[in-house]
Motif scaffolding. Structure first.
Motif, short mmCIF file in Angstrom:
data_model
loop_
_atom_site.label_atom_id
_atom_site.label_comp_id
_atom_site.label_asym_id
_atom_site.label_seq_id
_atom_site.Cartn_x
_atom_site.Cartn_y
_atom_site.Cartn_z
N THR A 251 0.12 -0.95 -0.20
CA THR A 251 -0.28 0.98 -0.06
C THR A 251 1.06 1.09 -0.11
OG1 THR A 251 -1.40 -1.32 1.25
CG2 THR A 251 -2.03 1.08 1.60
N ILE A 254 -3.40 5.17 0.87
CA ILE A 254 -5.03 5.47 1.39
C ILE A 254 -5.67 6.76 1.15
CG2 ILE A 254 -6.78 4.27 3.54
CD1 ILE A 254 -4.39 3.10 3.88
N HIS A 515 -7.18 -3.92 3.18
CA HIS A 515 -8.51 -3.49 3.61
C HIS A 515 -9.36 -3.75 4.29
CE1 HIS A 515 -9.22 -1.00 -0.29
NE2 HIS A 515 -8.91 -1.68 -1.06
N THR A 540 -12.47 2.97 1.82
CA THR A 540 -11.11 4.07 1.14
C THR A 540 -11.28 3.61 0.02
OG1 THR A 540 -10.34 2.49 2.12
CG2 THR A 540 -10.44 3.83 3.43
N ARG A 542 -7.30 2.20 -2.03
CA ARG A 542 -6.07 1.45 -1.81
C ARG A 542 -4.84 1.54 -2.75
NH1 ARG A 542 -3.97 -0.58 3.31
NH2 ARG A 542 -5.68 -0.75 4.34
N TRP A 544 -1.88 0.68 -4.07
CA TRP A 544 -0.33 -0.41 -4.87
C TRP A 544 0.39 -0.56 -5.34
CZ3 TRP A 544 -1.90 -3.25 -0.92
CH2 TRP A 544 -3.29 -4.22 -0.11
N VAL A 565 -0.47 1.56 6.54
CA VAL A 565 -1.33 2.45 6.59
C VAL A 565 -0.97 3.43 6.09
CG1 VAL A 565 -3.79 3.39 7.56
CG2 VAL A 565 -2.80 1.06 7.48
N TYR A 567 -2.32 7.20 5.01
CA TYR A 567 -3.77 7.31 5.04
C TYR A 567 -3.21 8.91 4.42
CZ TYR A 567 -5.89 4.54 7.91
OH TYR A 567 -6.19 3.09 8.88
#
Length: 572
Positions: A251, A254, A515, A540, A542, A544, A565, A567
């Protein structure tokens, strides 16, 4: 005889390297005895001897293609040494004689030799004779020997009863020479044509060894489950092998601007933008900045119902959005303004798509019809009947010739917009969604029974592969093609993960965790094989990218990736 018809000095020869445009003074088929005294007519030996560990490579064939490769690379003397030392000639003596006779313009002798090289198929002998005699015919015309050319046509070419239309064309060259449009090929080109006609056992195909090596390299690429690199350089010294680090599995970002479940998302064709739609009735355009991170560019508000479908315009300057059984809106990506709203009185629209020219749009309608409008909103055509089901995916092929839709619960219709031809893909289970490959050769169909089917729609329709491993019990989860040459399949899943398969092997290679709700839709960046986006019920999106090695693998080569994570509330 053929020799008497040739005005060329016998000292002029060419190297037999068919890939090069050589003139008639570059070399010779037979080696000069003064420089290669060891070369002599040899019979092929060792036909039954096998080399290698698999028991499939015949020594004689292997030596012959090596000799051909050396000659094609210009190493004529080395090729001659190989033939001498191995006792295995590149070509049998009659074939060498045939090739030299063709280069010398000894047409009658070459036709006679052709009958002596042991060809079983009489049709091939006739075809090859036709090609040789046609060259003889044209060279006679070129020298002004009309009578001899006419005799060749009547007594040698016509009796072969091969390609009568071509014979008539040749006769016109005599009747009206000024109208002759056929360009006479060189004798080297004639040898290339003969090479394509004669069996490989008689005349080794040009650059056969290089072709086999390229085949082997391509097979290694296709069988490599993780190959997703922009670099095309490969080494002959080692087997090709990629690691799972080539698959987007970490990730990077996000995106959290939606206020409800994110149902749909799609990258623009140029990969610079990402459009997402949600149960919160909004659509967001995300723009990728120079550092590769996305920030909110526009939020489109105007739909009164959740937005279930998005379609980028061919030039990425406009976007279509479809509310759930509501209206379709067309937006300007630069300004964020709604340019037009498309609707049908008393009916809802369920899907949308663009014509390749960007001048028309197509929409699925709740009465199971499909409408085509111009940009101003004038309905140009409407196809009624079972054209579209409640599962309302709709696509137009990039050549604009076919419209693809789900016409029944388990059936996809490929409709010819010009030809009116109908082709059907019928599944045993209900269809939840589908997507076309970028080249429009394949269609990927997600089914109710937790399977994804890959169909070829080029030529005859046929099932190519089946993908299993994702979870789907209640919701629509969408899949996509992606990676280099679209070599991978990705899908959402109700277990909160993204599942990625290798397209050719149908094997799950990685499952992406992160998720906290159903993953409804995935989209692979068409301009960046190392970027994938996923949309979830957890509100959300994501982004990648390539991992930094924090992956766990199980025994069947499937990796489950857990990510940290990071954000982002719309900003970069």
């Amino acid at each position: 005889m053929g020799g008497a018809e040739d005005d060329e000095p016998l000292s002029k020869r060419v190297k037999i390297s068919f890939g090069e445009s050589a003139d008639r003074s570059n070399g010779t088929l037979f080696r000069d005895p003064a420089s290669c005294s060891m070369v002599r007519p040899l019979e092929i030996q060792g036909d039954d001897e096998i080399v290698g560990t698999k028991g499939v490579v015949k020594k004689a064939e292997f030596v012959r293609i090596i000799a051909e490769a050396l000659n094609s690379l210009g190493y004529m003397k080395t090729g001659a040494y190989l033939e001498e030392e191995s006792g295995i000639p590149l070509h049998p003596s009659p074939v060498n004689l045939l090739m030299q006779q063709i280069l010398d313009g000894k047409w009658d002798e070459s036709v006679a030799t052709l009958h002596q090289i042991g060809l079983v198929d009489g049709k091939i002998v006739k075809l090859a004779s036709f090609v040789i005699l046609e060259q003889k015919f044209f060279e006679l015309l070129e020298r002004g020997k009309i009578t001899h050319a006419l005799k060749t046509l009547r007594t040698e070419i016509a009796p072969l009863c091969i390609n009568n239309d071509r014979v008539r064309e040749l006769s016109l060259c005599i009747i009206s020479p000024s109208q002759q449009v056929v360009k006479i090929k060189s004798r080297t080109k004639l040898l290339e044509e003969m090479q394509r006609l004669l069996p490989p056992s008689v005349m080794i195909p040009e650059k056969r060894l290089i072709h086999l090596v390229e085949q082997a390299l391509q097979l290694q690429l296709e069988s490599c489950m993780y190959h997703n690199s922009l670099a095309t350089e490969m080494s002959l010294l080692t087997d090709h092998e990629c690691g799972i680090d080539q698959i987007p599995s970490r990730t990077l970002q996000i995106l959290q601007e939606h206020k409800d479940e994110v149902w749909f998302l799609q990258f623009s064709h140029n990969g610079k933008y990402l459009a997402s739609s949600s149960a919160d009735c909004s659509v967001i355009i995300w723009e990728m900045k120079l550092d590769g991170r996305f920030c909110l560019k526009h939020r489109f508000s105007g739909h009164e119902k959740p937005v279930s479908y998005i379609s980028w315009g061919p030039d990425d300057n406009q976007l279509l959005t479809c509310g759930e059984e509501e209206v379709v809106r067309r937006w300007d990506v630069s300004s964020g303004e709604c340019i037009h709203t498309y609707m049908k009185h008393g009916l809802g629209l369920t899907s949308c798509g663009w014509a390749p020219d960007g001048k028309r749009i197509f929409c699925g309608v709740t009465d199971k019809s499909i409408s085509m409008w111009d940009l101003a909103g004038k309905e140009l055509e409407c196809w009624k009947g079972h054209r579209i089901s409640r599962i309302a995916d709709l696509e137009i092929t990039r050549d604009g010739k076919h419209m693809v839709s789900v016409c029944k619960d388990n059936m996809i219709l490929l409709f010819g917009l010009e030809s009116k031809e109908k082709r059907i893909i019928q599944e045993d289970e209900a269809i939840t969604s589908f997507v076309l490959s970028a080249d429009n050769r394949y269609i990927l169909i997600s089914l109710w029974n937790e399977e994804i089917h890959l169909w070829s729609i080029e030529g005859s329709i046929r099932l190519i592969a089946i993908y299993k491993g994702h979870k789907r019990e209640r919701f629509v989860v969408r899949s996509c093609f992606g990676g280099i040459d679209q070599s991978f399949i990705a899908s959402g899943s109700e277990n909160s993960q993204v599942c990625i398969w290798h397209k050719c092997s149908s094997q799950v290679i990685v499952e992406l965790a992160g998720h906290s709700g159903t993953v409804n839709c995935v989209s692979w960046n068409p301009a960046n094989p190392h970027m994938l986006a996923s949309a979830s019920d957890d509100r959300t999106i994501r982004i990648w990218g390539l991992a930094s090695g924090n992956m766990k693998h199980n025994s069947n080569a499937t990796g489950t990736v857990s990510n940290g994570v990071h954000y982002c509330n719309g900003g970069s």
